[in-house]
Design a protein around this motif. Structure first.
Motif, mmCIF file in Angstrom:
data_model
loop_
_atom_site.group_PDB
_atom_site.id
_atom_site.type_symbol
_atom_site.label_atom_id
_atom_site.label_comp_id
_atom_site.label_asym_id
_atom_site.label_seq_id
_atom_site.Cartn_x
_atom_site.Cartn_y
_atom_site.Cartn_z
ATOM 1 N N GLY B 21 28.712 -46.334 -37.657
ATOM 2 C CA GLY B 21 28.519 -44.898 -37.615
ATOM 3 C C GLY B 21 29.600 -44.119 -36.894
ATOM 4 O O GLY B 21 30.626 -44.656 -36.484
ATOM 5 N N GLU B 22 29.323 -42.850 -36.747
ATOM 6 C CA GLU B 22 30.314 -41.891 -36.260
ATOM 7 C C GLU B 22 30.839 -42.245 -34.862
ATOM 8 O O GLU B 22 30.077 -42.652 -33.987
ATOM 9 N N ALA B 23 32.146 -42.073 -34.691
ATOM 10 C CA ALA B 23 32.781 -42.355 -33.399
ATOM 11 C C ALA B 23 32.920 -41.086 -32.570
ATOM 12 O O ALA B 23 32.664 -39.983 -33.069
ATOM 13 N N HIS B 24 33.316 -41.237 -31.336
ATOM 14 C CA HIS B 24 33.625 -40.122 -30.434
ATOM 15 C C HIS B 24 32.403 -39.246 -30.144
ATOM 16 O O HIS B 24 32.519 -38.022 -30.045
ATOM 17 N N ILE B 25 31.234 -39.850 -30.020
ATOM 18 C CA ILE B 25 30.063 -39.082 -29.596
ATOM 19 C C ILE B 25 29.839 -39.402 -28.120
ATOM 20 O O ILE B 25 29.541 -40.541 -27.760
ATOM 21 N N ALA B 26 30.035 -38.384 -27.300
ATOM 22 C CA ALA B 26 29.951 -38.605 -25.854
ATOM 23 C C ALA B 26 28.508 -38.490 -25.384
ATOM 24 O O ALA B 26 27.777 -37.581 -25.805
ATOM 25 N N ARG B 27 28.101 -39.407 -24.530
ATOM 26 C CA ARG B 27 26.758 -39.333 -23.961
ATOM 27 C C ARG B 27 26.719 -38.163 -22.976
ATOM 28 O O ARG B 27 27.640 -38.006 -22.150
ATOM 29 N N PRO B 28 25.669 -37.347 -23.047
ATOM 30 C CA PRO B 28 25.586 -36.228 -22.095
ATOM 31 C C PRO B 28 25.666 -36.732 -20.663
ATOM 32 O O PRO B 28 25.038 -37.734 -20.313
ATOM 33 N N ASP B 41 19.545 -34.235 -30.479
ATOM 34 C CA ASP B 41 20.765 -33.972 -31.240
ATOM 35 C C ASP B 41 21.812 -35.051 -30.936
ATOM 36 O O ASP B 41 22.480 -35.569 -31.837
ATOM 37 N N TYR B 42 21.906 -35.408 -29.642
ATOM 38 C CA TYR B 42 22.853 -36.461 -29.254
ATOM 39 C C TYR B 42 22.451 -37.804 -29.872
ATOM 40 O O TYR B 42 23.285 -38.567 -30.369
ATOM 41 N N LEU B 43 21.158 -38.093 -29.873
ATOM 42 C CA LEU B 43 20.701 -39.400 -30.347
ATOM 43 C C LEU B 43 20.779 -39.552 -31.865
ATOM 44 O O LEU B 43 21.204 -40.590 -32.368
ATOM 45 N N PHE B 44 20.338 -38.507 -32.565
ATOM 46 C CA PHE B 44 20.079 -38.694 -33.992
ATOM 47 C C PHE B 44 21.003 -37.955 -34.944
ATOM 48 O O PHE B 44 21.214 -38.412 -36.065
ATOM 49 N N ASN B 45 21.469 -36.799 -34.553
ATOM 50 C CA ASN B 45 22.195 -35.989 -35.535
ATOM 51 C C ASN B 45 23.663 -36.368 -35.625
ATOM 52 O O ASN B 45 24.373 -36.416 -34.629
ATOM 53 N N ARG B 46 24.094 -36.627 -36.836
ATOM 54 C CA ARG B 46 25.491 -36.983 -37.075
ATOM 55 C C ARG B 46 26.044 -36.051 -38.140
ATOM 56 O O ARG B 46 25.326 -35.616 -39.040
#
Lengths: 190, 93
Positions: B21-28, B41-46
């Motif tokens: 899956g999508e890269a570069h998603i920073a954890r809050p 939104d952080y967990l599920f939305n891509r």
């Protein structure tokens, strides 16, 4: 009297290949030690070289050999030391002594995998039937190793010479399946 | 055959890899300070990008290392391969 543990191989008594040009032989119980460390740290590299006789190879998919020890590249910071049967304790001790105080991992994984040696003029053709690696001599030759898939089983393949001879390290739980697959794949060359 | 150029092992067949899956998603940084909706939104939305898409892959039947890939989701061509921690390269289709 306590029972004495005897080493048994999952492939004991298994019928082999009848093809002279693609022979399979098991080499069970080879010592195998998984080693992790920082190849950019000269203290690590020097200590391994001192303990084993060869520095861990930095070039991907290559093997460093010293006497009966081989160090196979598994990743940018991971290697597998293959050493003769029964020598793993001594090798592990030598590594632990040489690497004391360093940020490394040394794990004896001898019993996790067994080794099937495949050799003969058609050995490459047998492997090519189930492995996506480019095994052409221009891409894969003696002194090289690679982790890949062989007939859907995870394997570590190490080419030893131009015969060609390959050592296939496979998890014991997959070894009977892979052995039977290899014997079947070699049938057409008998 | 679809080849992926593992940054550590070199070109290998796609079946040795998995896409995650999508890269570069920073954890809050402070999960307690954000709302449930923001956390979801952080967990599920891509993003469902049509075109150049940056995603995480793992060479799980090879060196077992993670890396990032820029792939064109229309042509399925891999445009760039780069290691975790490296900046995403600018690519053109």
């Amino acid at each position: 009297m306590a029972d004495t543990a005897t080493e048994t191989s999952p492939l004991d008594g298994r019928a082999g290949s009848r093809a002279d040009s693609a022979v399979i032989v098991e080499h069970p119980h080879l010592g195998k030690i998984d080693l992790r460390g920082d190849p950019g740290d000269t203290a690590f590299v020097d200590a391994v070289a001192e303990a084993i006789g060869a520095a861990p190879p930095i070039v991907a998919n290559t093997v460093a050999t010293a006497g009966k020890n081989s160090i196979l590249w598994l990743g940018p910071d991971e290697w597998l030391l293959v050493t003769p049967e029964g020598n793993q304790g001594q090798a592990e001790g030598a590594l632990r002594t040489a690497l004391e105080g360093q940020h490394v991992s040394i794990v004896d994984t001898t019993d996790a995998r067994t080794t099937i040696r495949l050799h003969g003029a058609n050995a490459r053709n047998v492997l090519m039937k189930g492995c996506p690696l480019d095994l052409h001599p221009r891409a894969f030759g003696p002194g090289q190793c690679a982790q890949s898939i062989l007939a859907k089983a995870d394997v570590l393949i190490h080419q030893l010479d131009d015969a060609p001879t390959y050592d296939i390290h496979v998890l014991c739980s997959f070894s009977r399946y892979l052995w039977d697959w290899l014997a079947d794949a070699a049938k057409e060359f008998s | 055959m679809f080849l992926i150029d593992c940054p550590y092992c070199g070109p290998r067949q796609q079946t040795e890899f998995h896409c995650h899956g999508e890269a570069h998603i920073a954890r809050p940084k402070d999960p307690d300070a954000i709302s449930d909706a923001e956390w979801a939104d952080y967990l599920f939305n891509r993003s469902n990008t049509m075109g150049v898409f940056y995603e995480r892959w793992v060479h799980n039947h090879g060196c077992r290392r993670w890396f990032n890939v820029a792939r064109d989701t229309v042509s399925d061509r891999i445009l760039a391969v780069y290691r975790v921690g490296e900046k995403r390269p600018k690519v053109t289709k």
